[in-house]
Design an enzyme around this catalytic site. Structure first.
Site, mmCIF file in Angstrom:
data_model
loop_
_atom_site.group_PDB
_atom_site.id
_atom_site.type_symbol
_atom_site.label_atom_id
_atom_site.label_comp_id
_atom_site.label_asym_id
_atom_site.label_seq_id
_atom_site.Cartn_x
_atom_site.Cartn_y
_atom_site.Cartn_z
ATOM 1 N N ASP A 230 85.497 31.344 36.443
ATOM 2 C CA ASP A 230 86.608 31.216 37.393
ATOM 3 C C ASP A 230 87.383 32.519 37.557
ATOM 4 O O ASP A 230 87.858 32.824 38.654
ATOM 5 C CB ASP A 230 87.557 30.101 36.939
ATOM 6 C CG ASP A 230 86.923 28.734 37.061
ATOM 7 O OD1 ASP A 230 87.365 27.947 37.909
ATOM 8 O OD2 ASP A 230 85.968 28.445 36.317
ATOM 9 N N TYR A 315 89.739 20.964 40.424
ATOM 10 C CA TYR A 315 90.444 21.018 39.153
ATOM 11 C C TYR A 315 91.687 21.879 39.226
ATOM 12 O O TYR A 315 91.727 22.869 39.966
ATOM 13 C CB TYR A 315 89.513 21.592 38.075
ATOM 14 C CG TYR A 315 89.467 20.791 36.804
ATOM 15 C CD1 TYR A 315 88.738 19.617 36.721
ATOM 16 C CD2 TYR A 315 90.161 21.202 35.672
ATOM 17 C CE1 TYR A 315 88.678 18.881 35.551
ATOM 18 C CE2 TYR A 315 90.111 20.481 34.489
ATOM 19 C CZ TYR A 315 89.368 19.315 34.436
ATOM 20 O OH TYR A 315 89.326 18.594 33.267
#
Length: 588
Positions: A230, A315
């Site tokens: 990420d 998320y």
């Protein structure tokens, strides 16, 4: 211490220092996360995708895609810029799209703007005796609604709870320099890391004592199918939310704007990206003298919070940096949002996931974070001491250990980068000048050492890495999985797993950098659906032999004049006999 769709032009990709560039119509442009939106456009435009979705009742406008970097896939050329599209259907405006996963995964070429392949992951079936099996011979990839609040039935019985500071905040800001109580630091934003704190110092009775030169969360590797980093592949900072006053943060709030580069190459402001405020943190310290006439003293703890919330498709990650009056520093990561799910057939067993709702399989997965710590405890030259608490060898009844309850601390200074730089040890027994306390967040990597994710994320193999910092024209050792992460298939040369193997450099009393690996193994529950309550992961840095005594004994025991009994009861049954004068705790 003592521890990035453009026009139908030809493209070329190049790498610049700390940026990814695309050559479009002879002009270099900086790419950004608009490629995620473009992934959805490409997928919706594909006739085969449209037909497959229609077979299960999803129309074109109802198809939604979460584009994820493919990370590692030997079926495709290394030089092809790929995304895999995890597909979902949304049947009304505010429908939870993640409740309707589709059973195929298109792979797109981001530059050619086309679907190059469609994966159909196999489903499971039951065997006799309770066992399960795949309908295929291998797990190898194939070759080439309505407003929720109006229908909610939860009782709205919570009374307001306000955080009020009538005299204002206790912290000061000058540009990006933040001061609070005895703490002082610089607050910055990084495209990759999000919040970056630097030159963190503590005023110890008039002496400014440096603690950390730089502190950040440098990398993260999440899901087993999403071989995605990420931070390194998307930039966690560029995923930051614009926070809402009175919602994401309560009380009197100071926000900082963060700037990143958008698809056009222009500067893009993320308003209210970083939130700074104070919180009550319970009791700081307390003691009551049980003897007649004895006094009781309670001092409440206040903490300074520097926070950011980032959304990575389904998320959310909440990053909290806490500073306490007793010298403690805590990094807390809160995980929430919506589970990564896939369609499950009727009565299909789910050996690698949890059926959280009919037809919905939520995968087992791990979240692995790398916290970068550049210590500066009273200077740039620091060491790490590994301490083990052990019971005495002497038997019960002996002169040295007559009652059998003796234990001691055995210290060992980590000296060699090659021999001591990658550590496996019990965090509970660690004792340093600033001790590292992982709160059960040490995460064993469950993937095989030669698995695709493990070969890319070398940092996840050990809970602690200690390397000498090597500063040069392009900066120092910042990113544990390398600066240029997208679609890497092996461990880069500029990564922590390579650094620890370089020569026999000393890490004793040197300018060192620590990478702490923490995280959680998430076995989804039905209670995590349709939206997941927060899960906490954190690390606490606690002074140990850094101060000569408790540095918070000068915090006053202030009486809160706004506190009242919950019920107006003051009777002979002993309820609320402590009238509101504070005499029982804070004032004495």
């Amino acid at each position: 211490m003592t521890v990035s769709i453009g026009s139908s032009a030809s493209y070329a990709i190049s790498v610049a220092y700390n940026a990814v560039l695309a050559l479009e119509d002879g002009e270099w442009k900086v790419e950004s996360l608009q490629q995620l939106i473009n992934c959805e456009v490409v997928v919706r435009s594909d006739a085969k995708v449209q037909a497959l979705a229609k077979e299960v009742g999803a129309e074109l406008h109802q198809i939604f895609a979460d584009g994820w970097a493919i990370g590692w896939d030997d079926r495709f050329p290394k030089g092809q810029r790929l995304q895999q599209a995890l597909l979902f259907a949304r049947f009304s405006q505010h429908d939870n799209l993640y409740a309707h996963p589709l059973d195929f995964v298109p792979v797109i070429d981001s530059l050619a703007r086309k679907v190059v392949h469609i994966d159909f992951p196999p489903s499971w079936k039951k065997k006799g005796g309770g066992d399960v099996e795949l309908p295929v011979s291998t797990t190898q990839p194939q070759s080439l609604s309505d407003e929720s609040f109006s229908v909610a039935n939860r009782a709205h019985d919570l009374k307001p709870l306000h955080v009020v500071q009538p005299e204002g905040v206790s912290f000061k800001m000058k540009g990006h320099v933040l001061e609070w109580q005895k703490w002082k630091m610089h607050v910055a934003y990084s495209h990759c890391e999000g919040i970056v704190l630097s030159t963190i110092t503590y005023n110890d009775n008039g002496a400014t004592r440096p603690i950390f030169y730089r502190l950040s969360i440098a990398e993260m590797a999440p899901h087993p199918r999403k071989f995605t980093f990420d931070s390194g592949e998307y930039g966690m900072g560029s995923l930051a939310n614009e926070l809402s006053l009175g919602c994401d943060c309560l009380g009197k709030i100071h926000y900082l704007v963060s700037w990143c580069l958008c698809y056009s190459g222009a500067a893009l402001a993320i308003k209210n990206a970083i939130c700074i405020h104070e919180e009550d943190a319970g009791v700081l310290w307390k003691h009551s003298d049980f003897r007649p006439g004895g006094r009781s003293r309670t001092v409440r703890s206040r903490r300074l919070v520097v926070s950011m919330v980032c959304t990575a498709a389904n998320y959310e990650y909440v990053w909290n940096y806490y500073f306490y009056q007793d010298g403690n520093i805590e990094i807390e990561i809160r995980l929430t949002g919506i589970l990564q799910v896939y369609v499950a057939g009727l009565d299909e067993p789910t050996p690698y996931g949890t059926t959280v709702a009919p037809g919905i399989n939520a995968h087992y997965h791990q979240h692995t974070f790398s916290v970068r710590v550049d210590p500066m405890l009273d200077g740039l030259q620091n060491s790490v001491i590994e301490s083990e608490i052990v019971g005495l060898d002497a038997p019960t009844g002996s002169d040295e250990n007559f009652a059998g309850n003796g234990f001691v601390i055995k210290d060992r200074i980590l000296k060699s980068q090659v021999e001591d730089g990658a550590r496996d040890f019990n965090w509970a027994s660690e004792r340093l000048s600033y001790a590292i306390m992982m709160k059960g967040a040490v995460l064993p990597l469950l993937e095989k050492p030669d698995s695709w994710i493990a070969r890319r994320a070398s940092f996840a193999h050990k809970p602690l890495w200690v390397v000498r910092d090597e500063e040069g024209p392009k900066g120092s050792r910042i990113f544990p999985s390398g600066k240029y992460v997208p679609q890497t298939r092996e461990e880069p040369e500029d990564s922590v797993g390579k650094w620890v193997k370089e020569g026999n450099g000393s890490i004793e009393n040197e300018d060192i950098v620590l990478f702490l690996t923490l995280g959680t193994t998430h076995i989804p529950r039905p209670e995590d659906w349709p939206v997941m309550p927060v899960e906490h992961v954190g690390v606490l840095f606690k002074p140990s032999n850094f101060f000569t005594s408790n540095p918070s004994t000068d915090v006053p025991g202030i009486i809160d004049s706004q506190s009242r009994p919950a019920f107006n009861t003051n009777n002979a049954n002993g309820q609320h006999t402590n009238v509101f004068d504070g005499t029982a705790c804070c004032a004495n």
